[in-house]
Write an enzyme that holds these catalytic residues in place. Structure first.
Site, PDB file in Angstrom:
ATOM      1  N   ARG A  63       0.825  -1.221   0.000  1.00 16.09           N
ATOM      2  CA  ARG A  63       0.000   0.000   0.000  1.00 16.09           C
ATOM      3  C   ARG A  63       0.847   1.254   0.000  1.00 16.09           C
ATOM      4  NH1 ARG A  63      -3.415  -1.651   5.063  1.00 16.09           N
ATOM      5  NH2 ARG A  63      -2.633  -3.774   4.910  1.00 16.09           N
ATOM      6  N   GLU A 100       1.112  -5.819  13.262  1.00 12.92           N
ATOM      7  CA  GLU A 100      -0.046  -6.134  14.102  1.00 12.92           C
ATOM      8  C   GLU A 100      -0.511  -7.574  13.900  1.00 12.92           C
ATOM      9  OE1 GLU A 100      -3.521  -3.662  13.567  1.00 12.92           O
ATOM     10  OE2 GLU A 100      -4.430  -4.383  15.426  1.00 12.92           O
TER      11      GLU A 100
END
Ligand SMILES: O=P(O)(O)OC[C@H]1O[C@H](OP(=O)(O)OP(=O)(O)O)[C@H](O)[C@@H]1O
Ligand SMILES: Nc1ncnc2[nH]cnc12
Length: 176
Positions: A63, A100
């Protein structure tokens, strides 16, 4: 106060509980990316505080590539692609890190001139693992880190502490 365009862009980031694994609330920026006005407003807000102060924009696959290319085009600079492991024929630096929801390794080509001023960009700051590894990579390549900028910072995962106070985020959201 946010402009109308930024307020709309923020509303286009969608929440997806329990993706990609239970307990994670995934923030999807793809609706924002698909809207030209939002993409322009957000990328402009990401790089403005650093305008004129960097030679190249580093973006983290995947991204971060979209944002790095857009910002480099706005600023008239080049791009340093920070790639996931195994995609470069001759990486100059390589670092393993955790994020994460997992772990990964990133690598970069040796294309920086010594002392090149680098702006590191990505979409989301969560734990900060990805951006901290990217910052370390830039230093190992001989670049000068002048800033780190993201669209969205998630509160509550310690990302800002990990990445450093100079990180700029356009939007902030609670973890849940
Ligand atoms: O702050 P952190 O906990 O490190 O998480 C943030 C990173 O996680 C996502 O990337 P991901 O590895 O999912 O890759 P993608 O861009 O290919 O979807 C996101 O684009 C950031 O790079
Ligand atoms: N909650 C989250 N949403 C989207 N991308 C992420 N990368 C790391 N954590 C994320």
């Amino acid at each position: 106060m946010l402009s109308d365009d930024l307020t709309r862009a923020e509303s286009q980031i969608t929440r997806h509980p329990d993706y990609p694994e239970p307990g994670v609330v995934f923030r999807d920026i793809t609706p924002l990316l698909a809207d030209g006005t939002s993409l322009r407003a957000v990328t402009d807000a990401m790089y403005r505080p650093f305008a004129g102060g960097f030679d190249i924009v580093a973006g983290v696959e995947a991204r971060g590539f979209l944002l790095a290319g857009t910002i480099a085009s706005l600023a008239g600079t080049g791009v340093l692609p920070i790639r996931k492991a195994g995609k470069l024929p001759d990486p100059a630096a390589s670092i393993e890190y955790t994020l994460e929801y997992g772990s990964a390794r990133i690598e970069a080509p040796g294309v920086l001139f010594p002392g090149a001023r680098v702006l590191v960009v990505d979409d989301i700051l969560a734990t900060g693992g990805t951006l901290a590894a990217s910052q370390q990579l830039v230093r190992e390549l001989g670049g000068e880190l002048v800033g780190t900028t993201v669209i969205l910072e998630l509160d509550g995962l310690g990302g800002r502490e990990t990445v450093g106070d100079h990180v700029h985020s356009v939007f902030t959201a609670a973890l849940s």
